[in-house]
Motif scaffolding. Structure first.
Motif, PDB file in Angstrom:
ATOM      1  N   LYS A 177     -10.809-109.166 -87.877  1.00 28.74           N
ATOM      2  CA  LYS A 177     -10.623-110.512 -87.336  1.00 28.74           C
ATOM      3  C   LYS A 177     -11.362-111.544 -88.176  1.00 28.74           C
ATOM      4  N   ASP A 178     -12.544-111.156 -88.659  1.00 34.58           N
ATOM      5  CA  ASP A 178     -13.350-112.086 -89.444  1.00 34.58           C
ATOM      6  C   ASP A 178     -12.653-112.534 -90.722  1.00 34.58           C
ATOM      7  N   LEU A 204     -10.698-115.405 -89.263  1.00 36.73           N
ATOM      8  CA  LEU A 204     -11.542-116.459 -88.698  1.00 36.73           C
ATOM      9  C   LEU A 204     -12.400-117.125 -89.774  1.00 36.73           C
ATOM     10  N   LYS A 205     -12.632-116.410 -90.868  1.00 39.29           N
ATOM     11  CA  LYS A 205     -13.368-116.951 -92.017  1.00 39.29           C
ATOM     12  C   LYS A 205     -12.489-116.769 -93.248  1.00 39.29           C
ATOM     13  N   SER A 253      -8.686-121.127 -91.107  1.00 33.80           N
ATOM     14  CA  SER A 253      -9.699-120.514 -90.238  1.00 33.80           C
ATOM     15  C   SER A 253      -9.714-121.178 -88.872  1.00 33.80           C
ATOM     16  N   ASP A 254      -9.639-122.499 -88.861  1.00 38.69           N
ATOM     17  CA  ASP A 254      -9.655-123.237 -87.591  1.00 38.69           C
ATOM     18  C   ASP A 254      -8.430-122.890 -86.740  1.00 38.69           C
ATOM     19  N   TRP A 255      -7.270-122.689 -87.394  1.00 39.51           N
ATOM     20  CA  TRP A 255      -6.071-122.343 -86.633  1.00 39.51           C
ATOM     21  C   TRP A 255      -6.253-121.015 -85.928  1.00 39.51           C
ATOM     22  N   LYS A 315      -6.805-117.134 -81.163  1.00 35.36           N
ATOM     23  CA  LYS A 315      -7.377-115.804 -81.361  1.00 35.36           C
ATOM     24  C   LYS A 315      -6.515-114.689 -80.786  1.00 35.36           C
ATOM     25  N   LYS A 341     -10.439-123.780 -94.680  1.00 39.89           N
ATOM     26  CA  LYS A 341     -11.027-124.157 -93.388  1.00 39.89           C
ATOM     27  C   LYS A 341      -9.946-124.435 -92.352  1.00 39.89           C
ATOM     28  N   GLN A 361     -13.374-106.206 -85.241  1.00 39.25           N
ATOM     29  CA  GLN A 361     -14.057-107.464 -85.506  1.00 39.25           C
ATOM     30  C   GLN A 361     -14.133-107.787 -86.994  1.00 39.25           C
ATOM     31  N   LYS A 409      -9.059-119.612 -85.098  1.00 40.30           N
ATOM     32  CA  LYS A 409     -10.073-119.756 -84.059  1.00 40.30           C
ATOM     33  C   LYS A 409      -9.464-120.323 -82.779  1.00 40.30           C
ATOM     34  N   ASN A 410      -8.449-121.153 -82.928  1.00 39.79           N
ATOM     35  CA  ASN A 410      -7.781-121.738 -81.765  1.00 39.79           C
ATOM     36  C   ASN A 410      -6.632-120.880 -81.248  1.00 39.79           C
TER      37      ASN A 410
END
Length: 230
Positions: free
Chosen positions: A152-153, A156-157, A134-136, A141, A131, A149, A138-139
Motif C-alpha cells: 500500500k505504501d 500512498l507514497k 499519492s493524495d488520490w 484507500k 504527490k 502495508q 490516500k483519499n
C-alpha cells in the motif's frame, strides 16, 4: 577492498524467460543481449509516451518544447560514452575478465538502456505529479484493499522510479496469440534492470533511514505482479 563480480553484474539472463535457445543465439551473433535491451525499450509504447511529458509545462517563446523523450535520448548518449569509458578501463585492467566474451561496449549498452528508460514511470509535473497521485490514493484507500502495508505504501507514497520498474517488469511486454501476456514485462536482462533500479530501498527501509540521508529520498517497489485479463 570490494571485488566486483562482473560475471554476475553483466548477467545476460532475462526476467521471466527460461534459458535462451542456443541455436537462436548462434543465429544472431552480431547482436548482443544488451543491444536487444536497448531496442526493446526504444520500440516500447512506454518509451514513446515520454514524448507527451515534460518535467514542467513551460511557456516557451518558440515552438520547441523539450520533452522527457528528448531528455532521455540525450541522457542515454552521455551514459553510453561514460559506460564505454569505464568498461574500457575495466577490460584493460582486469585481464581475466576481458577474455570472457565481454567488451567495453557491454558496459556502454547497459548504461545506455538504463538512461533511455530512467524517466519511464515518472508522471507529468515531476514531484508535484507524484504527490497528486499519492493524495488520490490516500483519499481512495479502498482500492488498495487486499494489499499488505508495504505494498500500500508504494501507492500512498508514490514514487516514479518504482513505477518505472513496475512498467518495465510487469506492465509492458509481448502478447501471446491467446492474448495472454508473457511474464517479466519487456523481459530485459538482469544487468539492465539492475542498472535501471538505481534505488535498492523499499518504502519501509527508507522510513527507517535518517531524514537528511539523501539515499532515502528514492525507493524501489514492493507491489506484486498485476494480473491482467486475457
Amino acid at each position: 577492498m570490494v571485488i566486483m563480480d562482473w560475471e554476475k553484474l553483466l548477467c545476460e539472463k532475462r526476467l521471466g524467460r527460461k534459458d535462451e535457445d542456443p541455436t537462436q543465439l548462434e543465429e544472431y551473433p552480431f547482436r548482443t543481449e544488451f543491444e536487444k535491451d536497448r531496442d526493446r525499450i526504444v520500440f516500447s509504447s512506454a518509451f514513446r509516451r515520454l514524448q507527451a511529458k515534460t518535467q514542467v509545462h513551460p511557456t516557451p517563446d518558440t515552438d520547441y518544447t523539450r520533452t522527457r523523450l528528448t531528455h532521455s535520448i540525450e541522457a542515454s548518449s552521455v551514459g553510453r560514452s561514460l559506460g564505454n569509458y569505464v568498461g574500457h578501463k575495466i577490460c584493460k585492467d582486469d585481464k581475466p575478465f576481458s577474455t570472457k566474451g565481454h567488451s567495453h561496449t557491454d558496459f556502454g549498452d547497459i548504461v545506455y538502456s538504463a538512461c533511455l528508460a530512467h524517466d519511464i514511470g515518472n508522471p507529468p509535473f515531476g514531484h508535484s505529479g507524484e504527490k497528486a497521485i499519492s493524495d488520490w490514493f490516500k483519499n481512495n484507500k479502498n482500492v488498495l484493499d487486499g494489499l499488505t502495508q508495504p505494498q500500500k505504501d508504494d501507492f500512498l507514497k508514490f514514487e516514479g522510479n518504482a513505477q518505472g520498474f513496475r512498467i518495465l517488469t510487469r506492465l509492458s511486454g509481448p502478447c501471446k496469440r491467446d492474448h495472454s501476456y508473457e511474464p517479466g514485462g519487456l523481459q530485459l536482462t538482469y544487468a539492465t534492470l539492475g542498472a535501471f533500479l538505481k534505488y535498492p530501498l523499499t518504502t519501509q527501509v527508507a522510513e527507517s533511514v535518517k531524514a537528511d540521508d539523501s539515499s532515502a529520498k528514492k525507493f524501489s517497489t514492493d507491489v506484486p505482479p498485476i494480473k491482467r485479463a486475457s
